[in-house]
Design a protein around this motif. Structure first.
Motif: not given
Length: 370
Positions: A213-224
Motif C-alpha cells: 500500500e502507498s502513503d496515498k492509500e493510507i492517508l485516504s483511508r484515514m481521511e475517510k
C-alpha cells in the motif's frame, strides 16, 4: 503474582502495539519489563505498563511476532494475576497507567471477556481509577465493546491496513470490513453513551511497509475515517521483519517514512487538509526529503495571505503557523493589527517558514525560493 520471566515474555510480545508516536524504542528494561513511555499533549513522558494478557493467538498475521504459525513459548495470565502484577508497578510509582492488549486464545469473545475482567477487577475490586487503554479484538461483539468503553479511558482497534486487499496480503483470518471497520464504527457510536470517562478517546494503528500500500492509500483511508468518526489518532507502526514469519525476508520499513506519515496525518486530522491537497511522488508516496505542508502550500492559490484578515483555515495552511499560534493571531489582531514579523515570532510562529506565504498590513515579507 506472575513471575518476572512470564512478564518479560508477555510484555516483549506487546512491543508492537504502539503507545507513542515520537519514540521508536520498542524495548523495556530487563528488570522492569513492560514499562513503556507515551508522550502527553504537553510533551511530557508518561510511563505505562504495556502487556499482553496472552501471546497465544489463532490468527496468522504474516508480520506478527505472535502469529499462530510461529514456534515459541506461549503463555497466558489469569485476570487476577495480571491485575496484581500491574498494581505492583503502580503502587511503587513506576507507571501511571495500563495498556492492555492480547492475542486471541480460543475465541474472540473469551479473549475479550478476560481483558474486561482484568480491568473490572482493577476498577471495582482494587479501586484503581487512573488511566487504562484497552485494545479491542477484531470481531468483538457489541456487548464487549460497550463494556470495554465503560471501563477504559481509551480503547483502540488496529485497522492494520488501508484497504481490504492490503489486509488480505497480511492475514487470511480477518475480514477487513466486517471484523475491523464495522467494529471501529461501533466504538465511535457507543463511545459517548457507554463510557464512565467523559474525556475518553479511541485510536487505531496501521502497519506500514508490510504490504504494498502507498502513503496515498493510507492517508485516504484515514481521511475517510476522520470524517466519519471521532477517532483521536492513528499510530503508524514501521514494519520490522520477524524470524519464522512469511515476511521474514521483506525489507524493514524506514522510520523516516512513518515520521512523514505522522506529519501528513496531522494535516488531514487536525488541520483538515484534503488528501488531494498533499503532494506525492510517482509511486503515490510522500517525499521523504520535503516538508508535506510546504509542498502542499506551493500548490495552493491562496498565498500570500494577509495576517490581519485571513480566516483561521487559511492561517493554519501557512507553513510555520500552527493551530495554537493561528488562534492567537486572530485573538490579538481583534485588539491591535500586526505590523511586523517579530510580533509573530513572539507568538511561536516559525517566521522563516512563514515569510513567503504572508503579508502584514499589505506588505509582502519575502518571496518564494523556487
Amino acid at each position: 503474582m506472575a513471575n518476572l520471566e512470564t512478564m518479560k515474555i508477555l510484555t516483549d510480545s506487546a512491543q508492537y502495539d504502539l503507545c507513542d508516536y515520537v519514540s521508536h524504542n520498542k524495548s523495556s528494561q530487563i528488570n522492569l519489563p513492560g514499562i513503556y513511555e507515551a508522550t502527553g499533549h504537553n510533551g511530557c513522558k508518561i510511563p505505562l505498563f504495556k502487556t499482553l494478557l496472552t501471546n497465544k493467538c489463532k490468527n496468522d498475521c504474516k508480520y506478527c511476532i505472535n502469529q499462530s504459525k510461529r514456534n515459541f513459548t506461549r503463555l497466558e495470565l489469569a485476570p487476577e494475576e495480571l491485575a496484581k502484577a500491574f498494581l505492583g508497578y503502580y503502587g511503587k510509582g513506576l507507571v501511571n497507567g495500563l495498556f492492555l492488549s492480547s492475542g486471541i486464545s480460543g475465541d474472540v469473545e473469551s479473549t475479550m471477556e478476560k481483558q474486561i475482567e482484568t480491568v473490572h477487577l482493577l476498577r471495582n475490586k482494587y479501586g484503581y481509577d487512573d488511566y487504562i487503554h484497552l485494545k479491542v479484538v477484531p470481531g468483538a461483539s457489541k456487548d464487549s465493546i460497550k463494556r470495554a468503553l465503560a471501563l477504559a479511558n481509551r480503547v483502540s482497534i488496529n485497522i492494520e491496513a488501508a484497504t481490504p486487499s492490503g489486509l488480505a496480503e497480511l492475514s487470511s483470518t480477518k475480514d477487513y470490513n466486517k471484523d475491523i471497520l464495522k467494529r471501529l464504527s461501533w466504538i465511535n457510536r457507543f463511545q459517548h453513551k457507554s463510557t464512565t470517562y467523559p474525556n475518553s478517546t479511541h485510536t487505531t494503528q496501521l502497519i506500514v511497509g508490510a504490504n504494498n500500500e502507498s502513503d496515498k492509500e493510507i492517508l485516504s483511508r484515514m481521511e475517510k475515517i476522520y470524517k466519519n468518526s471521532d477517532l483521536k489518532r492513528t499510530y503508524f507502526s514501521a514494519f520490522t521483519p520477524i524470524q519464522e514469519t512469511e515476511l521474514a525476508n521483506r525489507d524493514a520499513c524506514s522510520t523516516d517514512r512513518t515520521a512523514k506519515l505522522y506529519h501528513a496525518d496531522s494535516l488531514v486530522n487536525e488541520y483538515h487538509y484534503n488528501v488531494k491537497e498533499l503532494v506525492f511522488d510517482n509511486d503515490d508516496n510522500l517525499i521523504l526529503t520535503e516538508d508535506p505542508k510546504i509542498l502542499a502550500a506551493k500548490n495552493m492559490d491562496i498565498f500570500p495571505v494577509e495576517i490581519n484578515i485571513a480566516p483561521l483555515n487559511e492561517l493554519i495552511r501557512v507553513p510555520g503557523i500552527g493551530i495554537k499560534s493561528g488562534k492567537r493571531i486572530i485573538s490579538i489582531r481583534k485588539k491591535s493589527p500586526f505590523t511586523n514579523k517579530e510580533q509573530l515570532r513572539n507568538l511561536g510562529v516559525i517566521v522563516d517558514r512563514a515569510e513567503p506565504y504572508i503579508k502584514i498590513s499589505g506588505e509582502y515579507q519575502t518571496t518564494f525560493n523556487l
